[in-house]
Enzyme design. Structure first.
Site, mmCIF file in Angstrom:
data_model
loop_
_atom_site.group_PDB
_atom_site.id
_atom_site.type_symbol
_atom_site.label_atom_id
_atom_site.label_comp_id
_atom_site.label_asym_id
_atom_site.label_seq_id
_atom_site.Cartn_x
_atom_site.Cartn_y
_atom_site.Cartn_z
ATOM 1 N N ARG A 27 -0.329 11.127 6.129
ATOM 2 C CA ARG A 27 0.751 9.883 5.902
ATOM 3 C C ARG A 27 1.004 9.230 7.267
ATOM 4 O O ARG A 27 1.971 8.559 7.491
ATOM 5 C CB ARG A 27 1.974 10.649 5.690
ATOM 6 N N TRP A 80 7.638 11.167 11.571
ATOM 7 C CA TRP A 80 7.140 9.940 12.272
ATOM 8 C C TRP A 80 8.543 9.404 12.894
ATOM 9 O O TRP A 80 9.443 9.198 12.037
ATOM 10 C CB TRP A 80 6.637 9.218 11.137
ATOM 11 N N GLY A 107 13.680 9.923 5.339
ATOM 12 C CA GLY A 107 14.606 8.769 5.210
ATOM 13 C C GLY A 107 15.256 8.426 6.247
ATOM 14 O O GLY A 107 15.247 8.966 7.413
ATOM 15 N N GLU A 494 -5.611 -2.453 13.644
ATOM 16 C CA GLU A 494 -5.067 -0.978 13.159
ATOM 17 C C GLU A 494 -5.906 0.184 13.579
ATOM 18 O O GLU A 494 -5.129 0.967 13.896
ATOM 19 C CB GLU A 494 -4.599 -0.916 11.843
ATOM 20 N N HIS A 510 -5.819 -25.966 15.246
ATOM 21 C CA HIS A 510 -4.457 -26.418 15.565
ATOM 22 C C HIS A 510 -3.841 -25.494 16.590
ATOM 23 O O HIS A 510 -2.496 -25.364 16.754
ATOM 24 C CB HIS A 510 -3.594 -26.165 14.182
ATOM 25 N N LYS A 609 1.085 6.258 6.719
ATOM 26 C CA LYS A 609 0.516 5.926 5.241
ATOM 27 C C LYS A 609 1.444 5.211 4.449
ATOM 28 O O LYS A 609 0.925 4.556 3.585
ATOM 29 C CB LYS A 609 -0.373 7.129 4.777
HETATM 30 C C1 F6R Z 1 -3.190 -1.197 6.110
HETATM 31 C C2 F6R Z 1 -2.041 -0.572 5.173
HETATM 32 C C3 F6R Z 1 -0.847 -1.055 5.002
HETATM 33 C C4 F6R Z 1 -0.058 -1.064 3.638
HETATM 34 C C5 F6R Z 1 1.255 -1.326 3.886
HETATM 35 C C6 F6R Z 1 1.943 -1.342 2.272
HETATM 36 O O1 F6R Z 1 -4.544 -0.669 6.070
HETATM 37 O O2 F6R Z 1 -2.578 0.324 4.544
HETATM 38 O O3 F6R Z 1 -0.555 -2.577 5.762
HETATM 39 O O4 F6R Z 1 -0.927 -1.745 2.816
HETATM 40 O O5 F6R Z 1 1.866 -0.511 4.457
HETATM 41 O O6 F6R Z 1 1.594 -0.029 1.793
HETATM 42 P P1 F6R Z 1 1.682 0.143 0.266
HETATM 43 O O7 F6R Z 1 0.466 -0.701 -0.474
HETATM 44 O O8 F6R Z 1 1.280 1.444 0.095
HETATM 45 O O9 F6R Z 1 2.888 -0.374 -0.140
#
Ligand code: F6R
Length: 614
Positions: A27, A80, A107, A494, A510, A609
Site C-alpha cells: 500500500r 504514510w 484517515g 512513477e 504547440h 497503493k
Molecule cells: C498509477 C496508479 C494510480 C491509481 C490512482 C487511482 O499506477 O496506480 O494512479 O490509478 O491512485 O487508484 P484507484 O484505481 O485504486 O482508484
C-alpha cells in the site's frame, strides 16, 4: 497508504502482526509499529515498538529489543505521512497520556488542531505531530466502564475520516475497531480474530470477511466479534467470501510484483472476459450492472470519473462509448467532479472507476453523483470495496490482487470492461449484430495480443538500456493512443523517477516540442489504426529535432523503419483493443528503465497503493 492490522487470539501476537504488516507493504508507507497488551510482573501493560522505513527495520528493532511472546493481543500499522514527517515519534501506534491505551488510525481528523488545543489546555502533552494522537488522549479523557463506550464517546468529538483499532491494558481481552471513511475488514476463524484495512492479512486465517460500514464500531474478542453502530444500535453485516488464493499475493519467482503482474495479464484478461462476451449476439453480458435495455436506452449522456491510471482507462472508455454506442461520454477527474458542481441529471450515467475501490476522491464523486440523482455504477477490482458497495451496481475486474503500487493488470482489465460496457450500450442503441460480432472477436484476441508483447521482453529491455540514463521523455499518441501515451508516461515517471510527459501527438508542436533535442527520447504509440499517418508526421517532426524515437507499431508496418531501429511490435488488431498491447509494451519499458536505475519498483517513493485521503 496507511495500513492497519490487529490480532486477538490464543497465539503470540507479534509474529502475526508482522506477517500482517508485510501483506500491507504494497500500500506504500514510510514507517511502521506495533503495540501489544502484555503481562508484565503480574499487571497488564502496553508495549510499543516503532521504526522508520521498511518492516525489516521494525523486525530488526524487535530482534534487538524483543517483546514478550506471551502477548496474544496487539495492533500494528504502516504509516504514510500526512501530518508530520516520517519519524519514530510520528509512527503509529500512539499512546494515551497514561500509556494504557494504544491506537492505530487511517484517515484524517479534520478538527485535530482544535482538539489538540482543547486537550493541551487540559494538561495533555503531545509527543507527536500527528492528528491521530488526539484520539488516544480523547479515549483516556472519555474513560467509561467499558472500552467500547470510551471509544464511542471519544469519536463523538471527531470530525473527519477514520478507520481505527484500539487496545487497552485495562481491557486486555478485547479490541475495539471503528470506521468512518477508511476501510476496516474483520475476519474470525473461531479461535482467532483479525482486523485489517484490507483482506490481505486476513485471508491466511479465513476467507470469510466482514466489511464495516461507515458509522460501525466493533468489539473483537478471540474467535468472535460484535458490530454495533456508533450510536449503539445493534448492526448486522453479511460476511463476504473472498475468492483469493493467498499464494496469488506472493512474487512467484519474479523479481518484483510489478513484473509478475505484467506477466499475469493474459490470465487476468481471460478472467475478466470469461462469460461476458456473447459472440452469436455480438454483445456483452454484464449482470452486475443490473440494467435493462430500456434503462440503457433512456440515458442521454455518461460521465466517467476516476483518478490516475484509472482516469486514463476512463478516457479510453469515453472514446469507446461515443464510437460504439453514440452516447455523449466525458471523463472527469474525480476531485474536480466532487467540488466543481457538475451538471448531472437522472438521465446521466456516472461510471466510477477505481482499482482499489477506496480512493477518497472517487468515493466522494460517487456520493455526489448519487446525491444529484444520477444512475451510478462502479468498475472496481477489490471485491466488497467501499466504492463497489456504495455504487450498488457495477462490474468487478477479476484481475486478482494487484500488489505493485504501479497499476498494470487492473488498467488492462478496466479498458477491457469499458469496451464491453460500450459494446453492451452500443448493441442497445445503434450497433448492428455484425458490428457487434466484429468487436467481440477483437476482444477475444486480447490475451494473445498481450502474450505477443510479453514475448518481446528481452528486446524491450535492450531498448530500455538506451533511455535509462535520460532525464526526460515524451510519450505521444492520438485517438485511442492518446490515453495510452498518458498512461505510458505515468508508468515511467512513477517507478523510474525519470521525468516523462504524455501528450497528444498533435499537441507537441504547440509548445513542448521546444524541449526536444538529442537527449530527450520520444515514445510514439503508432499502431496501424486510424490516426497512424498523422502520427507518422509527428514522429518526423521529432526526428527533425534530433529526438531519439521509440515506436510501438503494428507488425508489418515498415514505414517506421525510416525513423528508428527501436520498434516494439504489436499484432494487427482492431483500434478498440490496440491500447492494451501498446500499454503492455510501455509497462515493460518503464519496468526495465526503473530496474536499470536501481529503483524500488514495487514501492516507489511517496506513492501509495490506495489513496484514501483527498
Ligand atoms: C498509477 C496508479 C494510480 C491509481 C490512482 C487511482 O499506477 O496506480 O494512479 O490509478 O491512485 O487508484 P484507484 O484505481 O485504486 O482508484
Amino acid at each position: 497508504m496507511c495500513g492497519i492490522v490487529g490480532y486477538i487470539g490464543p497465539n503470540s501476537a507479534t509474529p502475526r502482526l508482522i506477517a500482517g504488516l508485510r501483506k500491507l507493504e504494497y500500500r506504500g508507507y514510510d514507517s511502521s509499529g506495533i503495540a501489544l497488551v502484555a503481562p508484565v510482573n503480574g499487571n497488564n501493560e502496553i508495549l510499543l515498538r516503532r521504526e522508520v522505513g521498511k518492516i525489516d527495520a521494525l523486525q530488526r528493532e524487535l530482534d534487538t529489543h524483543p517483546l514478550t511472546a506471551d502477548a496474544t493481543v496487539g495492533i500494528g500499522h504502516t504509516r504514510w505521512a500526512t501530518h508530520g514527517v516520517p519519524s519514530v515519534r510520528n509512527a503509529h501506534p500512539h499512546l494515551s497520556r497514561n500509556g494504557r491505551i494504544a491506537v492505530v488510525h487511517n484517515g484524517i481528523i479534520d478538527n485535530y488542531q482544535e482538539l489538540r488545543a482543547q486537550l493541551t489546555a487540559r494538561g495533555f502533552e503531545f509527543r507527536s505531530e500527528t492528528d491521530t494522537e488526539v484520539l488516544a488522549h480523547l479515549i483516556e479523557l472519555n474513560s467509561a466502564d467499558t472500552l467500547v463506550d470510551s471509544v464511542r464517546a471519544a469519536l463523538r468529538h471527531v470530525q473527519g475520516t477514520f478507520g481505527i483499532a484500539v487496545v487497552s491494558a485495562d481491557f486486555p481481552d478485547e479490541m475495539i475497531v471503528a470506521r468512518r471513511g477508511s476501510p476496516i475488514v474483520i475476519g474470525s476463524n473461531g479461535t482467532e480474530t483479525l482486523v485489517a484495512s484490507d483482506v490481505a492479512p486476513i485471508v491466511p486465517y479465513t476467507t470469510s470477511v466482514t466489511f464495516l460500514d461507515d458509522g460501525d464500531i466493533a468489539i473483537l474478542t478471540p474467535g468472535r466479534f460484535e458490530i454495533r453502530s456508533l450510536s449503539n444500535a445493534s448492526v448486522s453485516r453479511e460476511p463476504t467470501s473472498v475468492d483469493w488464493d493467498p499464494g496469488a499475493a506472493e512474487k512467484g519467482g519474479f523479481e518484483h510484483f510489478m513484473l509478475k503482474e505484467i506477466f499475469e495479464q493474459p490470465e487476468a484478461l481471460e478472467n475478466c472476459l470469461r462469460g461476458r462476451l456473447i459472440e452469436a449476439d455480438g454483445a456483452a453480458k454484464l449482470s452486475g450492472l443490473r440494467l435493462e435495455p430500456r434503462d440503457i436506452a433512456s440515458l442521454s449522456n455518461l460521465v466517467i470519473t476516476a483518478c490516475g491510471t484509472s482516469y486514463y482507462a476512463g478516457l479510453h472508455g469515453s472514446y469507446a462509448f461515443e464510437q460504439l454506442a453514440g452516447i455523449p461520454a466525458r471523463i472527469e477527474q474525480a476531485a474536480e467532479f466532487r467540488y466543481r458542481n457538475p451538471i448531472v441529471s437522472p438521465d446521466t450515467g456516472v461510471i466510477a472507476i477505481s482499482q482499489s475501490g477506496e480512493t477518497a476522491d472517487t468515493l466522494a464523486a460517487v456520493r455526489e453523483a448519487a446525491r444529484k440523482g444520477a444512475l451510478v455504477c462502479s468498475i472496481c477490482n477489490v471485491v466488497g470495496s467501499t466504492i463497489a458497495r456504495e455504487a450498488g451496481r457495477g462490474i468487478y475486474l477479476h484481475a486478482g490482487p494487484e500488489i505493485g503500487v504501479a497499476s498494470t493488470k487492473a488498467f488492462l482489465c478496466q479498458v477491457a470492461v469499458l469496451n464491453m460496457m460500450a459494446l453492451l450500450f452500443g448493441r442497445t442503441r445503434r450497433l448492428s449484430n455484425a458490428e457487434g460480432i466484429c468487436i467481440v472477436r477483437a476482444m477475444q484476441q486480447l490475451p494473445n495480443l498481450v502474450r505477443s508483447v510479453l514475448a518481446q521482453n528481452d528486446r524491450i529491455c535492450a531498448i530500455a538500456e538506451k533511455i535509462a540514463g535520460c532525464t526526460d521523455a515524451f510519450y505521444i499518441g492520438r485517438g485511442y493512443m492518446y490515453p495510452a501515451a498518458l498512461e505510458g508516461a505515468l508508468k515511467l515517471k512513477e517507478i523510474s523517477y525519470l521525468h516523462a510527459e504524455g501528450y497528444h501527438a498533435a499537441e507537441l508542436k504547440h509548445g513542448p516540442i521546444a524541449l526536444l533535442d538529442e537527449h530527450v527520447p520520444v515514445i510514439a504509440c503508432a499502431p496501424s489504426i486510424p490516426g497512424h499517418d498523422k502520427t507518422m508526421g509527428n514522429i518526423q517532426e521529432c526526428r527533425a529535432r534530433k529526438a531519439p524515437v521509440i515506436v510501438i507499431a503494428s507488425e508489418g508496418d515498415e514505414s517506421v523503419s525510416a525513423f528508428t531501429e527501436d520498434v516494439i511490435r504489436i499484432p494487427a488488431c482492431h483500434e478498440i483493443v490496440a491500447a492494451i498491447p501498446v500499454v503492455v509494451a510501455e509497462q515493460l519499458l518503464a519496468y526495465h528503465v526503473a530496474r536499470l536505475r536501481g529503483e524500488p519498483i514495487d514501492q516507489p517513493r511517496n506513492l501509495a497503493k490506495s489513496v484514501t485521503v483527498e
